[in-house]
Design a protein around this motif. Structure first.
Motif, PDB file in Angstrom:
ATOM      1  N   ASP A  96       0.654   6.354  -1.675  1.00  0.00           N
ATOM      2  CA  ASP A  96       0.458   6.588  -0.155  1.00  0.00           C
ATOM      3  C   ASP A  96       1.640   7.111   0.181  1.00  0.00           C
ATOM      4  OD1 ASP A  96      -2.275   6.133  -0.517  1.00  0.00           O
ATOM      5  OD2 ASP A  96      -2.044   4.307   0.690  1.00  0.00           O
ATOM      6  N   SER A  97       2.767   6.269  -0.063  1.00  0.00           N
ATOM      7  CA  SER A  97       3.936   6.653   0.775  1.00  0.00           C
ATOM      8  C   SER A  97       4.993   7.736   0.269  1.00  0.00           C
ATOM      9  CB  SER A  97       4.910   5.122   0.860  1.00  0.00           C
ATOM     10  OG  SER A  97       5.037   4.841  -0.402  1.00  0.00           O
ATOM     11  N   ARG A 100      10.697   6.243  -1.963  1.00  0.00           N
ATOM     12  CA  ARG A 100      10.289   5.399  -0.991  1.00  0.00           C
ATOM     13  C   ARG A 100      11.501   4.767  -0.178  1.00  0.00           C
ATOM     14  NH1 ARG A 100       5.213   1.312  -1.279  1.00  0.00           N
ATOM     15  NH2 ARG A 100       5.680   0.092   0.501  1.00  0.00           N
ATOM     16  N   THR A 151      -2.194  -2.571  -6.534  1.00  0.00           N
ATOM     17  CA  THR A 151      -1.940  -2.409  -5.185  1.00  0.00           C
ATOM     18  C   THR A 151      -0.532  -1.667  -4.852  1.00  0.00           C
ATOM     19  OG1 THR A 151      -3.091  -4.403  -4.688  1.00  0.00           O
ATOM     20  CG2 THR A 151      -1.753  -3.733  -2.922  1.00  0.00           C
ATOM     21  N   PHE A 152       0.473  -2.130  -5.657  1.00  0.00           N
ATOM     22  CA  PHE A 152       1.684  -1.827  -5.777  1.00  0.00           C
ATOM     23  C   PHE A 152       1.642  -0.043  -5.922  1.00  0.00           C
ATOM     24  CE2 PHE A 152       5.941  -1.555  -8.180  1.00  0.00           C
ATOM     25  CZ  PHE A 152       6.726  -1.366  -6.877  1.00  0.00           C
ATOM     26  N   ALA A 154      -0.794   1.873  -5.768  1.00  0.00           N
ATOM     27  CA  ALA A 154      -1.261   2.654  -4.874  1.00  0.00           C
ATOM     28  C   ALA A 154      -0.359   2.816  -3.635  1.00  0.00           C
ATOM     29  CB  ALA A 154      -2.581   2.104  -4.286  1.00  0.00           C
ATOM     30  N   SER A 155       0.146   2.132  -3.060  1.00  0.00           N
ATOM     31  CA  SER A 155       0.889   1.958  -2.001  1.00  0.00           C
ATOM     32  C   SER A 155       2.421   2.802  -2.369  1.00  0.00           C
ATOM     33  CB  SER A 155       1.499   0.482  -1.410  1.00  0.00           C
ATOM     34  OG  SER A 155       2.811  -0.059  -2.078  1.00  0.00           O
ATOM     35  N   ARG A 206      10.403  -4.526   3.039  1.00  0.00           N
ATOM     36  CA  ARG A 206       9.263  -5.015   3.631  1.00  0.00           C
ATOM     37  C   ARG A 206       9.426  -6.125   4.397  1.00  0.00           C
ATOM     38  NH1 ARG A 206       6.462  -8.357   1.443  1.00  0.00           N
ATOM     39  NH2 ARG A 206       7.384  -8.202  -0.816  1.00  0.00           N
ATOM     40  N   GLN A 243      12.543   5.217   3.915  1.00  0.00           N
ATOM     41  CA  GLN A 243      12.404   3.788   4.592  1.00  0.00           C
ATOM     42  C   GLN A 243      13.836   3.565   5.166  1.00  0.00           C
ATOM     43  OE1 GLN A 243       8.527   1.506   3.008  1.00  0.00           O
ATOM     44  NE2 GLN A 243      10.477   0.831   2.163  1.00  0.00           N
TER      45      GLN A 243
END
Ligand SMILES: Cc1cc2nc3c(=O)[nH]c(=O)nc-3n(C[C@H](O)[C@H](O)[C@H](O)COP(=O)(O)OP(=O)(O)OC[C@H]3O[C@@H](n4cnc5c(N)ncnc54)[C@H](O)[C@@H]3O)c2cc1C
Length: 375
Positions: free
Chosen positions: A89-90, A175, A82-83, A85-86, A32, A179
């Motif tokens: 999402d990914s 993830r 939040t972690f 959910a992300s 990130r 990435q």
């Protein structure tokens, strides 16, 4: 990317040793921050706490003798939704996070009093900002009707939760790779050579890596690696045995310290704390004790068949708190190790990875340096 490579070596900005829950969370946080990261992992032969744990995102009682640890635990709990959910999402992986609160069930009044006193002190130390309640049996039944008659009561914290730890590891790994991260699990890293412009990493079976920074996240393996970069990791294994019962109807809306119902409906029961060196096996005696307590807590478990059991080794420092430290002898080398890698995953991916990325001294982390064991 660094350009310090010598012929034959692969190159990364950061080599991170250990692809368990701690390593993968830090690896994501470094990505990130724009770093090209390679995770070097020993592979399937390894001792991995990340594949044998209980899956709690647990706040209550964490840091009872170190307020800074209570603070990072609660910060991580706040960052968790939040972690998760992300990650979903990914990767599309639902890691089954639930943070509706948790209970620590006690079988005697003495046990309940001791826990209530401990949480009371934490509440006081936090200036009143530490949510918990002490519940009697009737109040426990309002949350979990199936609880047994021999339960004295429970402590409750609304910030506790749980997650599927195997899906968490899978989601983080997927993830990371998507990435552009590299996972090299061709062998155990044996040598870290500090060089003028970074580090040369050598694995037993794999090729060499050159990197500007190295982060040690190798769980119990950090003991041998840390001294090579001027750090110290006085870690020891502590075994926990865990049982899994077959799927049953939903009966447990909240995780408890000893029993939780998973997203699939199975019942996870544990865990023991045993000083048996590097033996990650199971014993009938300890499994029977764990099962007996679970049946007292929830009599319906008497008829539930066990489908699996395992032992796994916790990564413990002498005081049970993490080591977060940058090497002053070899700048660019970091050590990250803890025994609550599920709970702290969101903190590791966030503020802790940002600290490593910034390469700045952070006085608030000094309390987690390993010198506390020698001073
Ligand atoms: C029974 C049990 C229950 C637990 N319950 C919970 C819980 O409910 N909640 C919670 O927050 N935490 C819990 N934990 C703790 C949690 O599982 C650990 O904190 C976490 O898994 C530690 O992750 P790690 O990545 O540091 O270590 P590990 O999972 O051990 O991973 C270390 C990795 O480093 C690699 N490695 C080691 N040495 C080398 C080397 N020289 N070269 C290359 N690779 C190397 C290994 O291959 C391994 O993959 C529990 C642990 C146990 C054992």
């Amino acid at each position: 990317m660094t350009e310090t490579a010598t012929p034959g070596a692969r190159i990364a900005d950061v080599c991170l040793i250990g692809g368990g829950l701690v390593g993968m969370a830090i690896a994501l946080g470094l990505q990130r921050n724009g770093f090209h990261v390679a995770v070097l992992d020993e592979g399937d032969v390894a001792l991995r706490a990340s594949r044998g744990n209980f899956g709690l995102v647990w706040v209550q009682g964490k840091g009872d003798t170190l307020p800074e640890y209570a603070d990072i635990t609660r910060l991580s709990a706040r960052l968790w939704s939040t972690f998760a959910a992300s990650l979903q999402d990914s990767t599309g992986v639902d890691i089954q996070l639930q943070q509706r609160g948790g209970l620590y069930l006690c079988l005697t009044e003495q046990e309940l009093d001791a826990r209530a006193r401990m949480l009371g002190k934490m509440h006081e130390a936090a200036g009143g900002d530490y949510p918990y309640e002490t519940l009697d049996l009737k109040q426990v039944r309002e949350k979990i009707p199936e609880v047994g008659d021999t339960v004295a009561g429970a402590t409750w914290c609304p910030e506790d939760g749980h997650v599927n730890p195997l899906l968490l590891l899978r989601a983080m790994t997927e993830r990371f790779k998507a990435q552009g991260g590299i996972i090299d699990n061709t062998g155990r890293v044996e040598t870290i050579d500090p060089r003028p412009e970074g580090f040369r990493i050598r694995a037993r079976a794999g090729g060499d890596w050159d990197c500007a920074r190295v982060v040690l996240c190798a769980g119990l393996g950090n003991r041998e690696l840390a001294p090579q970069v001027g750090l110290s990791a006085p870690l020891s294994p502590n075994r926990g045995q865990v049982l899994v019962g077959e799927r049953v109807r939903p009966f447990l809306d909240y995780p408890t310290g000893h029993v939780r119902q998973t997203g699939e409906g199975t019942v996870q029961i544990g865990d023991s704390k045993e000083d048996v060196g590097f033996d990650s096996g199971t014993t009938t005696e300890v499994m029977a004790k764990i099962a007996h307590r679970a049946i007292r807590l929830f009599p319906l478990l008497r008829d539930v068949k066990l489908v699996r059991a395992w032992g796994a080794l916790r990564v413990m420092t002498p005081d049970g708190y993490p080591i977060y430290q940058a090497s002053t002898t070899y700048p660019g080398a970091y050590l990250v190790t803890c025994h609550s890698g599920v709970t702290l995953a969101a903190f590791h991916e966030g503020p802790l990875a940002d600290w490593i990325a910034s390469d700045r001294h952070d006085p608030s982390l000094e309390v987690f340096h390993a010198e506390r064991f020698t001073l």
